[in-house]
Design an enzyme around this catalytic site. Structure first.
Site, PDB file in Angstrom:
ATOM      1  N   LYS A  40     -12.345  -0.541  10.533  1.00  0.00           N
ATOM      2  CA  LYS A  40     -12.744  -0.480  11.546  1.00  0.00           C
ATOM      3  C   LYS A  40     -13.073   0.862  11.612  1.00  0.00           C
ATOM      4  O   LYS A  40     -12.367   1.937  10.923  1.00  0.00           O
ATOM      5  CB  LYS A  40     -11.079  -0.556  13.104  1.00  0.00           C
ATOM      6  N   GLY A  86      -7.673   5.831   7.576  1.00  0.00           N
ATOM      7  CA  GLY A  86      -7.986   5.972   9.089  1.00  0.00           C
ATOM      8  C   GLY A  86      -8.975   4.507   8.915  1.00  0.00           C
ATOM      9  O   GLY A  86      -9.869   5.069   9.826  1.00  0.00           O
ATOM     10  N   ASP A 145      -2.217  -0.303  15.511  1.00  0.00           N
ATOM     11  CA  ASP A 145      -4.053  -1.204  15.317  1.00  0.00           C
ATOM     12  C   ASP A 145      -4.022  -2.147  15.360  1.00  0.00           C
ATOM     13  O   ASP A 145      -5.377  -2.794  15.309  1.00  0.00           O
ATOM     14  CB  ASP A 145      -4.981  -0.532  13.791  1.00  0.00           C
TER      15      ASP A 145
HETATM   16  P1  ATP Z   1      -4.243   3.487  10.456  1.00  0.00           P
HETATM   17  O1  ATP Z   1      -6.265   3.564  10.070  1.00  0.00           O
HETATM   18  O2  ATP Z   1      -4.272   2.088  10.853  1.00  0.00           O
HETATM   19  O3  ATP Z   1      -4.187   4.687  10.400  1.00  0.00           O
HETATM   20  P2  ATP Z   1      -5.404   4.164   7.406  1.00  0.00           P
HETATM   21  O4  ATP Z   1      -6.572   3.187   6.663  1.00  0.00           O
HETATM   22  O5  ATP Z   1      -4.773   4.725   7.814  1.00  0.00           O
HETATM   23  O6  ATP Z   1      -4.599   3.163   8.492  1.00  0.00           O
HETATM   24  P3  ATP Z   1      -3.377   2.199   5.521  1.00  0.00           P
HETATM   25  O7  ATP Z   1      -5.162   1.802   4.210  1.00  0.00           O
HETATM   26  O8  ATP Z   1      -3.358   1.639   6.220  1.00  0.00           O
HETATM   27  O9  ATP Z   1      -3.574   3.490   6.205  1.00  0.00           O
HETATM   28  O10 ATP Z   1      -2.151   3.067   4.777  1.00  0.00           O
HETATM   29  C1  ATP Z   1      -1.778   3.736   5.322  1.00  0.00           C
HETATM   30  C2  ATP Z   1      -0.156   3.595   4.578  1.00  0.00           C
HETATM   31  O11 ATP Z   1       0.210   2.172   4.716  1.00  0.00           O
HETATM   32  C3  ATP Z   1      -0.016   3.092   2.611  1.00  0.00           C
HETATM   33  O12 ATP Z   1       0.714   4.373   2.157  1.00  0.00           O
HETATM   34  C4  ATP Z   1      -0.134   2.014   2.472  1.00  0.00           C
HETATM   35  O13 ATP Z   1       0.909   2.391   0.958  1.00  0.00           O
HETATM   36  C5  ATP Z   1       1.126   1.045   3.174  1.00  0.00           C
HETATM   37  N1  ATP Z   1       0.661  -0.041   3.196  1.00  0.00           N
HETATM   38  C6  ATP Z   1       1.491  -0.942   3.965  1.00  0.00           C
HETATM   39  N2  ATP Z   1       0.850  -2.219   3.731  1.00  0.00           N
HETATM   40  C7  ATP Z   1      -0.375  -2.006   3.033  1.00  0.00           C
HETATM   41  C8  ATP Z   1      -1.584  -2.658   3.201  1.00  0.00           C
HETATM   42  N3  ATP Z   1      -1.406  -4.118   2.852  1.00  0.00           N
HETATM   43  N4  ATP Z   1      -2.784  -1.654   2.766  1.00  0.00           N
HETATM   44  C9  ATP Z   1      -2.846  -0.654   3.108  1.00  0.00           C
HETATM   45  N5  ATP Z   1      -1.771  -0.031   2.783  1.00  0.00           N
HETATM   46  C10 ATP Z   1      -0.384  -0.924   2.927  1.00  0.00           C
END
Ligand code: ATP
Length: 318
Positions: free
Chosen positions: A20, A107, A145
């Protein structure tokens, strides 16, 4: 919540778990539970992980293609399966294979999308008969989210992001994404940086920022230029103050022809709303030369969060 375990029609399935972007993220204040009260407009995009689920007699087994993502109980996909097992007292197992395409800590809600895919997929695979609302309630216990990712599309999210109101789909908005390859930003850190900044009473520019009615009107009228001009993310300034590259990329996207550009969620990914996919691809090719340490994706808005691809293999052996 009523789990109604039925016979198991599927042995395996593959799900497309879409990322997203935040078209709008306004922080209204802090909540007693430690989260921030937000108003967001979340939009699914075509960039997606693939999540393959295979039924097993017992246990949760996780295989992940990304070396930096834990393949154990710290993984949101694992936690989603565990929560369903507990809530539905399902004495069933699963092997989860995550093929990561969504960059990590970017993000873009990559982990949330995977968790939502596991909830949706296991509901089918284990024949649990849960409604979308019940899946979203479970999702909210795992992360803010994740309820959005269960249905995806375009949604207005309030509360800490889990109170959802679907908006009309707008498929095919051309997008160019840019993420510094070796930079990840923690969501908790970004919100803390926002609070520190607000507490320090840095000059407030809130009145000059786009407002929710503006972005909602642009969406309703399907006015891409107006949408590009009403993008807002309150986390952008605090993240940008720490990571100058985020601001540079935002500016570079605008100079490369984006009608509007914004950091998504807690960053560091920046997206540009482009006039067309062709121009997005041209901009990507030229920006790659200037930013060799940055990954780029040409993508577009998508109408759903999770897509289930039924497995073509035969059902259970007799
Ligand atoms: P958001 O936008 O919801 O804040 P994000 O895109 O910034 O999420 P993610 O890619 O979801 O962040 O990853 C954040 C942390 O979650 C990472 O440090 C990772 O180690 C952990 N994590 C746990 N499960 C997963 C997964 N299935 N895929 C990616 N990261 C994961």
């Amino acid at each position: 919540m009523h789990c109604q375990p039925r016979s198991h029609p599927m042995q395996a399935c593959t799900l497309i778990a879409r990322a997203k972007i935040n078209l709008y993220l306004e922080i209204l204040g802090s909540r007693p539970d430690g989260y921030s009260e937000v108003t967001m407009i979340l939009q699914s995009i075509a960039l997606a992980d693939r999540v393959r689920l295979q039924r097993r007699a017992h246990g949760i087994h996780l295989i992940c293609s990304h070396p930096e993502v834990p393949a154990d109980g710290r993984n949101l996909a694992y936690q989603a399966a565990e929560l369903l097992q507990k809530e539905c007292q399902a004495d069933l197992g699963v092997e989860i294979q995550l093929e990561k395409q969504i960059p990590v800590a970017a993000g873009l809600a990559g982990g949330s999308a995977d968790a939502a895919a596991v909830l949706v997929g296991l509901n089918q695979l284990w024949g649990l008969g849960l409604t979308v609302g019940e899946l979203q309630n479970l999702a909210a216990r795992l992360g803010s989210d994740i309820p959005f990712c269960v249905q995806g599309g375009t949604q207005l999210a309030t509360g800490r992001g889990e109170v959802l109101q679907p908006l009309a789909d707008w498929e095919g908005i051309p997008l160019l994404l840019a993420k510094p390859r070796h930079l990840g930003v923690s969501t908790a850190w970004a919100y803390q940086a926002f609070r520190t900044r607000t507490a320090a009473s840095l000059p407030s520019v809130a009145s000059s920022l786009p407002s929710l009615p503006q972005v909602l009107a642009a969406l309703e009228q399907r006015d891409l230029l107006a949408l590009a001009r009403s993008l807002r993310n309150d986390l952008e300034q605090p993240v940008l103050a720490e990571y100058a590259i985020v601001g540079k990329l935002r500016q570079a996207l605008l100079e490369a022809g984006a009608w509007g550009a914004l950091m998504s969620g807690s960053g560091p990914t920046v997206f540009g709303i482009m006039p067309s996919l062709e121009l997005a691809a041209q901009a990507r090719d030229s920006l790659r030369r200037h930013f060799p340490e940055v990954d780029f994706w040409v993508t577009q808005s998508a109408p759903t969060g999770i897509l289930l691809e039924p497995d073509p293999q035969p059902l259970d052996p007799p």
